[in-house]
Design a protein around this motif. Structure first.
Motif, short mmCIF file in Angstrom:
data_model
loop_
_atom_site.label_atom_id
_atom_site.label_comp_id
_atom_site.label_asym_id
_atom_site.label_seq_id
_atom_site.Cartn_x
_atom_site.Cartn_y
_atom_site.Cartn_z
N GLU A 90 0.39 -1.44 0.05
CA GLU A 90 -0.44 -0.08 -0.31
C GLU A 90 0.68 1.17 -0.36
N TYR A 91 2.30 1.85 1.01
CA TYR A 91 3.18 2.71 0.59
C TYR A 91 3.41 2.16 -0.82
N ALA A 92 3.86 1.45 -1.19
CA ALA A 92 4.17 1.72 -2.85
C ALA A 92 3.42 1.94 -3.61
N LYS A 93 2.48 1.39 -2.97
CA LYS A 93 1.17 2.35 -4.14
C LYS A 93 0.85 4.42 -3.94
N ILE A 94 1.44 4.70 -2.83
CA ILE A 94 0.97 5.59 -2.93
C ILE A 94 2.31 6.43 -3.10
N SER A 95 3.66 5.81 -3.37
CA SER A 95 4.86 6.09 -3.23
C SER A 95 5.15 6.62 -2.42
N ALA A 96 4.66 6.32 -1.21
CA ALA A 96 4.82 6.92 0.27
C ALA A 96 6.67 6.20 0.70
N LYS A 97 8.02 7.43 0.69
CA LYS A 97 8.95 6.03 0.16
C LYS A 97 9.87 5.70 1.41
N GLU A 98 9.62 7.17 2.50
CA GLU A 98 10.10 6.70 3.89
C GLU A 98 9.10 5.68 4.68
N ASP A 99 7.94 5.82 4.09
CA ASP A 99 7.31 4.95 5.37
C ASP A 99 7.21 3.26 4.67
N PHE A 100 7.34 3.26 3.78
CA PHE A 100 7.51 2.17 2.82
C PHE A 100 9.23 1.63 3.58
N ILE A 101 9.82 2.52 3.23
CA ILE A 101 11.47 1.28 3.38
C ILE A 101 11.31 0.79 4.74
N GLY A 102 10.43 1.54 5.69
CA GLY A 102 10.67 1.50 6.91
C GLY A 102 9.58 0.08 6.72
N GLU A 103 8.46 0.04 6.68
CA GLU A 103 7.99 -1.85 6.52
C GLU A 103 8.00 -2.34 5.83
N TYR A 104 8.88 -2.27 4.40
CA TYR A 104 9.14 -3.47 4.10
C TYR A 104 10.71 -3.68 4.91
N VAL A 105 12.04 -3.20 5.41
CA VAL A 105 13.05 -3.39 6.25
C VAL A 105 12.11 -4.38 7.33
N MET A 106 11.02 -3.59 8.11
CA MET A 106 10.04 -4.88 9.18
C MET A 106 9.56 -6.20 8.07
N PHE A 107 9.18 -5.96 7.37
CA PHE A 107 9.07 -7.52 6.50
C PHE A 107 10.09 -8.30 6.67
N ASN A 108 11.01 -7.43 6.00
CA ASN A 108 12.23 -8.49 4.89
C ASN A 108 12.82 -8.89 7.10
N GLN A 109 12.88 -8.17 7.97
CA GLN A 109 13.32 -9.22 9.06
C GLN A 109 12.85 -10.37 9.55
N CYS A 110 11.50 -9.95 9.95
CA CYS A 110 10.96 -10.25 10.20
C CYS A 110 10.87 -12.05 9.35
N ILE A 111 10.92 -11.97 8.07
CA ILE A 111 10.96 -12.86 7.38
C ILE A 111 12.64 -14.16 7.49
N LYS A 112 13.48 -13.20 7.74
CA LYS A 112 14.48 -13.78 8.20
C LYS A 112 15.06 -14.39 9.44
N HIS A 113 13.94 -13.32 10.47
CA HIS A 113 13.88 -14.12 11.84
C HIS A 113 13.10 -15.93 11.80
N LEU A 114 12.84 -15.96 10.01
CA LEU A 114 11.57 -17.21 10.32
C LEU A 114 12.34 -18.64 9.97
N THR A 115 13.87 -18.71 9.93
CA THR A 115 14.36 -19.64 10.14
C THR A 115 15.03 -20.33 11.51
N TYR A 116 14.97 -18.99 12.46
CA TYR A 116 15.45 -19.37 13.83
C TYR A 116 13.70 -19.91 14.29
N TYR A 117 12.27 -19.09 14.08
CA TYR A 117 11.74 -19.96 14.74
C TYR A 117 11.09 -21.01 14.00
N GLU A 118 11.24 -21.16 12.78
CA GLU A 118 10.59 -22.58 12.26
C GLU A 118 10.74 -23.45 12.81
N ARG A 119 11.84 -23.81 13.82
CA ARG A 119 11.98 -25.18 13.76
C ARG A 119 11.59 -26.22 14.90
#
Length: 126
Positions: A90-119
């Motif tokens: 949604e942030y990408a659709k409205i071209s909100a740069k700062e909001d987008f990058i913050g949320e995308y980095v958060m998403f990326n970090q959550c996915i990276k932690h899956l390998t730890y949590y998914e044992r």
């Protein structure tokens, strides 16, 4: 003798489940890694059309893997990842740069932690 055979079959099924589960999580992690570079390059060039198309494709892969991942991860974490991906789109659709990058980095970090949590542990199977 039947008990031994039944036990062996059950162990084989459990091992097969664990291997397939780890494959799905690893596959999603690899896909997120591949998309990350493309999205960051597009972000630096203000190319939100590319970002939206990449994230929409990633959303489909997330929804496919979500069933397997949801078996061993807390619902709160699952919802956090889902919401973060949707907000990034949604942030990408409205071209909100700062909001987008913050949320995308958060998403990326959550996915990276899956390998730890998914044992798979005995507690997660109960």
């Amino acid at each position: 003798m039947k008990r031994v055979i039944i036990t062996i079959v059950m162990m084989a099924l459990a091992v097969g489940f664990i291997v397939y589960h780890n494959f799905k999580v690893s596959d999603l992690d690899d896909e997120v890694n591949n998309v990350y570079g493309t999205v960051i390059d597009a972000f630096e060039n203000d190319d939100f059309d590319t970002i939206i198309s990449e994230l929409e494709e990633l959303k489909g892969k997330w929804e496919d893997a979500q069933t397997w991942i949801g078996m061993t991860i807390d619902t709160d974490q699952l919802e956090e990842i889902d919401i973060s991906l949707k907000q990034s789109i949604e942030y990408a659709k409205i071209s909100a740069k700062e909001d987008f990058i913050g949320e995308y980095v958060m998403f990326n970090q959550c996915i990276k932690h899956l390998t730890y949590y998914e044992r798979i542990t005995p507690e997660s199977l109960m």
